[in-house]
Design a protein around this motif. Structure first.
Motif, PDB file in Angstrom:
ATOM      1  N   ILE A 130      45.643 -19.253 -12.954  1.00 32.44           N
ATOM      2  CA  ILE A 130      46.672 -19.973 -12.315  1.00 32.44           C
ATOM      3  C   ILE A 130      46.167 -21.177 -11.494  1.00 32.44           C
ATOM      4  N   ASP A 131      45.491 -20.969 -10.587  1.00 27.64           N
ATOM      5  CA  ASP A 131      45.163 -21.994  -9.343  1.00 27.64           C
ATOM      6  C   ASP A 131      43.455 -22.142  -9.689  1.00 27.64           C
ATOM      7  N   TYR A 132      43.410 -22.844 -10.699  1.00 27.36           N
ATOM      8  CA  TYR A 132      41.991 -22.803 -11.181  1.00 27.36           C
ATOM      9  C   TYR A 132      41.190 -24.398 -11.066  1.00 27.36           C
ATOM     10  N   GLN A 133      42.004 -25.160 -10.461  1.00 27.11           N
ATOM     11  CA  GLN A 133      41.390 -26.626 -10.434  1.00 27.11           C
ATOM     12  C   GLN A 133      40.482 -26.542  -9.172  1.00 27.11           C
ATOM     13  N   THR A 134      39.108 -26.832  -9.591  1.00 29.18           N
ATOM     14  CA  THR A 134      38.040 -26.871  -8.693  1.00 29.18           C
ATOM     15  C   THR A 134      37.098 -28.053  -8.688  1.00 29.18           C
ATOM     16  N   TRP A 135      36.515 -28.233  -7.693  1.00 31.87           N
ATOM     17  CA  TRP A 135      35.462 -29.484  -7.770  1.00 31.87           C
ATOM     18  C   TRP A 135      34.289 -28.879  -8.307  1.00 31.87           C
ATOM     19  N   TYR A 136      34.089 -27.699  -8.331  1.00 27.04           N
ATOM     20  CA  TYR A 136      32.942 -27.282  -8.907  1.00 27.04           C
ATOM     21  C   TYR A 136      33.213 -25.897  -9.761  1.00 27.04           C
ATOM     22  N   TYR A 137      32.846 -26.067 -11.056  1.00 29.00           N
ATOM     23  CA  TYR A 137      33.213 -24.923 -11.940  1.00 29.00           C
ATOM     24  C   TYR A 137      31.944 -23.861 -11.560  1.00 29.00           C
ATOM     25  N   THR A 138      30.719 -24.038 -11.077  1.00 25.64           N
ATOM     26  CA  THR A 138      29.933 -23.186 -10.877  1.00 25.64           C
ATOM     27  C   THR A 138      29.368 -23.342  -9.252  1.00 25.64           C
ATOM     28  N   LEU A 139      28.911 -22.100  -8.838  1.00 26.88           N
ATOM     29  CA  LEU A 139      28.249 -22.222  -7.537  1.00 26.88           C
ATOM     30  C   LEU A 139      26.806 -22.887  -7.672  1.00 26.88           C
ATOM     31  N   GLN A 140      26.307 -23.120  -8.630  1.00 31.62           N
ATOM     32  CA  GLN A 140      24.918 -23.758  -8.808  1.00 31.62           C
ATOM     33  C   GLN A 140      25.105 -25.241  -8.694  1.00 31.62           C
ATOM     34  N   ASP A 141      26.323 -25.843  -9.151  1.00 32.54           N
ATOM     35  CA  ASP A 141      26.495 -27.211  -8.880  1.00 32.54           C
ATOM     36  C   ASP A 141      26.827 -27.512  -7.367  1.00 32.54           C
ATOM     37  N   CYS A 142      27.524 -26.528  -6.822  1.00 25.71           N
ATOM     38  CA  CYS A 142      27.816 -26.739  -5.386  1.00 25.71           C
ATOM     39  C   CYS A 142      26.787 -26.831  -4.602  1.00 25.71           C
ATOM     40  N   LEU A 143      25.802 -25.861  -4.637  1.00 22.30           N
ATOM     41  CA  LEU A 143      24.595 -25.821  -4.150  1.00 22.30           C
ATOM     42  C   LEU A 143      23.864 -27.104  -4.280  1.00 22.30           C
ATOM     43  N   LYS A 144      23.623 -27.611  -5.520  1.00 23.09           N
ATOM     44  CA  LYS A 144      22.941 -28.832  -5.643  1.00 23.09           C
ATOM     45  C   LYS A 144      23.619 -29.717  -4.718  1.00 23.09           C
ATOM     46  N   ASP A 145      24.881 -29.870  -4.741  1.00 24.24           N
ATOM     47  CA  ASP A 145      25.492 -30.961  -3.989  1.00 24.24           C
ATOM     48  C   ASP A 145      25.208 -30.859  -2.617  1.00 24.24           C
ATOM     49  N   LEU A 146      25.327 -29.782  -2.046  1.00 28.76           N
ATOM     50  CA  LEU A 146      24.797 -29.294  -0.611  1.00 28.76           C
ATOM     51  C   LEU A 146      23.601 -29.555  -0.229  1.00 28.76           C
ATOM     52  N   LYS A 147      22.771 -29.332  -1.045  1.00 27.15           N
ATOM     53  CA  LYS A 147      21.277 -29.855  -1.024  1.00 27.15           C
ATOM     54  C   LYS A 147      21.048 -31.210  -1.005  1.00 27.15           C
ATOM     55  N   LYS A 148      21.504 -31.976  -1.854  1.00 28.36           N
ATOM     56  CA  LYS A 148      21.509 -33.190  -1.870  1.00 28.36           C
ATOM     57  C   LYS A 148      22.130 -34.029  -0.773  1.00 28.36           C
ATOM     58  N   TRP A 149      23.174 -33.631  -0.215  1.00 25.93           N
ATOM     59  CA  TRP A 149      23.895 -34.178   1.097  1.00 25.93           C
ATOM     60  C   TRP A 149      23.069 -33.861   2.332  1.00 25.93           C
ATOM     61  N   SER A 150      22.442 -32.611   2.471  1.00 30.64           N
ATOM     62  CA  SER A 150      21.605 -32.207   3.407  1.00 30.64           C
ATOM     63  C   SER A 150      20.332 -33.135   3.466  1.00 30.64           C
ATOM     64  N   ASP A 151      19.904 -33.395   2.341  1.00 31.77           N
ATOM     65  CA  ASP A 151      18.479 -34.068   2.090  1.00 31.77           C
ATOM     66  C   ASP A 151      18.851 -35.638   2.630  1.00 31.77           C
ATOM     67  N   ALA A 152      19.985 -36.005   2.475  1.00 30.68           N
ATOM     68  CA  ALA A 152      20.312 -37.529   2.733  1.00 30.68           C
ATOM     69  C   ALA A 152      20.796 -37.388   4.116  1.00 30.68           C
ATOM     70  N   HIS A 153      20.885 -36.376   4.832  1.00 28.11           N
ATOM     71  CA  HIS A 153      21.420 -36.418   6.309  1.00 28.11           C
ATOM     72  C   HIS A 153      20.499 -35.306   7.153  1.00 28.11           C
ATOM     73  N   PRO A 154      19.291 -35.374   7.103  1.00 36.51           N
ATOM     74  CA  PRO A 154      18.223 -34.478   7.312  1.00 36.51           C
ATOM     75  C   PRO A 154      18.718 -34.111   9.141  1.00 36.51           C
ATOM     76  N   ASP A 155      19.192 -34.590   9.658  1.00 32.64           N
ATOM     77  CA  ASP A 155      19.654 -34.583  11.013  1.00 32.64           C
ATOM     78  C   ASP A 155      21.184 -33.668  11.269  1.00 32.64           C
ATOM     79  N   HIS A 156      21.646 -33.480  10.342  1.00 37.63           N
ATOM     80  CA  HIS A 156      22.930 -32.912  10.483  1.00 37.63           C
ATOM     81  C   HIS A 156      22.819 -31.393  11.168  1.00 37.63           C
ATOM     82  N   ASP A 157      24.097 -31.324  11.981  1.00 37.56           N
ATOM     83  CA  ASP A 157      24.165 -29.990  12.885  1.00 37.56           C
ATOM     84  C   ASP A 157      24.445 -28.757  11.755  1.00 37.56           C
ATOM     85  N   PRO A 158      24.039 -27.753  11.956  1.00 33.64           N
ATOM     86  CA  PRO A 158      24.196 -26.544  11.103  1.00 33.64           C
ATOM     87  C   PRO A 158      25.848 -26.487  10.605  1.00 33.64           C
ATOM     88  N   VAL A 159      25.754 -26.139   9.268  1.00 35.44           N
ATOM     89  CA  VAL A 159      27.130 -25.936   8.644  1.00 35.44           C
ATOM     90  C   VAL A 159      27.287 -24.550   8.050  1.00 35.44           C
TER      91      VAL A 159
END
Length: 355
Positions: A130-159
């Motif tokens: 029913i409510d299936y619309q998502t930015w990420y089909y897989t957790l793997q892709d989400c984690l890759k994006d988080l890693k990419k964002w974090s590497d680009a902002h190494p001084d970010h506060d903990p999430v």
């Protein structure tokens, strides 16, 4: 003179953000308060699907899930420091590859054009079929994006990331989620370390240190300072029942695990707690050393009535993590409801355990 005044006005918000950051760096991560998003990956239900479901909605429950989020990296760019991710196990692949509502409703937008849902792995969905619309089909892709964002902002506060393992009984279409096992949770831990890197995760072992139990460490406030937790993520399992117990089995005080659990205060593994109702009880637990997650709003109700009373209670409670669906006003219905701290910030000193 006018130019000077205009310049001062333009840099003032940046100065306030910079000043706030300096004040937070020397606090421990349980001495701050952050705002984040609920079901952070969720897109809005497609209009044609929503229209069809609305005609069948005799209980008028559908408006409760009428919300959406911008892309997760953009949320982090805004300053949000809490996310929520739902994960369905799919060890063979294809279990959620065809939402059943698509047999009843013709949609213009294709679902999973790259066929990612057909492959084995953890999937990110709100409500199957029913409510299936998502930015990420897989957790793997989400984690890759988080890693990419974090590497680009190494001084970010903990999430802080809420991780909810979804399973349970078959839905009305007959889809029964795969049930979690110790192996599936082991694999989930491995997924986090593989795609984020262990060095980017604040694990229970990091907090327990030389204390006998994780709870002992928390009561002694053995949390790291914000400056020492930069560039990192802290995961919490959003489950206080069978799945939590399966995750903890064989891991006393969560030894070797990557994710904290929602466990009762005083138990060996207790560190981070979920209290969705921002009650006065949170105040005492925060002062004891626990990290608490609560909610500013739920089911779109506060947004529709533009009611900030729950958010005010959440702030005063001292809960370190406040979740909302409305860090930006809704575009799905008319409302000016928007959640943030002063000056459109999403982090601040905790009002309860800091001076």
């Amino acid at each position: 003179m006018k130019k000077t005044g205009a310049l001062l006005l333009s840099i003032t918000p940046l100065y306030l953000l910079w000043s706030q950051k300096q004040n937070l760096d020397h606090l421990k991560i349980n001495e701050i308060q952050v705002i984040g998003s609920h079901n952070s990956y969720k897109k809005a239900i497609l209009p044609e699907v929503y229209s069809y479901l609305a005609k069948k909605d005799s209980l008028h429950a559908l408006p409760r899930i009428q919300y959406e989020h911008i892309a997760i990296p953009k949320q982090l760019d805004l300053g949000l420091r809490n996310l929520e991710i739902d994960v369905y196990a799919d060890s063979k692949g294809g279990k959620y590859a065809h939402p059943k509502i698509l047999d009843l409703v013709k949609t213009v937008q294709p679902f999973d054009p790259e066929g990612k849902m057909k492959k084995p792995g953890y999937k990110m969905i709100h409500i199957t079929d029913i409510d299936y619309q998502t930015w990420y089909y897989t957790l793997q892709d989400c984690l890759k994006d988080l890693k990419k964002w974090s590497d680009a902002h190494p001084d970010h506060d903990p999430v802080f990331i809420t991780l909810e393992p979804k399973d349970g009984q078959p839905n009305r279409f007959g889809t029964e989620p795969e049930h979690y096992t110790t192996k599936l949770f082991d694999d989930l831990d491995n997924e986090l370390t593989k795609y984020l890197g262990k060095e980017k995760i604040i694990a229970p072992d990091d907090i327990r240190g030389s204390y006998n139990t994780l709870n002992d460490a928390v009561l002694h406030k053995n949390w790291p300072k914000v400056k020492d937790a930069k560039g990192k993520f802290l995961f919490v399992l959003d489950n206080d029942g069978e799945n939590r117990d399966v995750y903890m089995k064989g891991h006393p005080s969560l030894k070797g695990r990557m994710v904290f659990t929602n466990s009762a205060p005083g138990t060996p593994e207790s560190a981070v707690l979920f209290m969705n109702d921002p009650s006065p009880k949170i105040n005492e637990l925060v002062q004891q050393g626990y990290i608490i997650r609560t909610r500013a709003d739920a089911d779109t109700m506060e947004a529709r009535s533009e009611d900030y009373s729950r958010f005010e209670k959440a702030k005063k409670s001292g809960a370190q993590i406040i979740s909302t669906d409305y860090y930006l006003p809704s575009k799905l219905f008319k409302s000016n409801y928007k959640i943030s701290f002063e000056n459109n910030t999403y982090e601040r000193k905790n009002p309860i355990n800091t001076q």
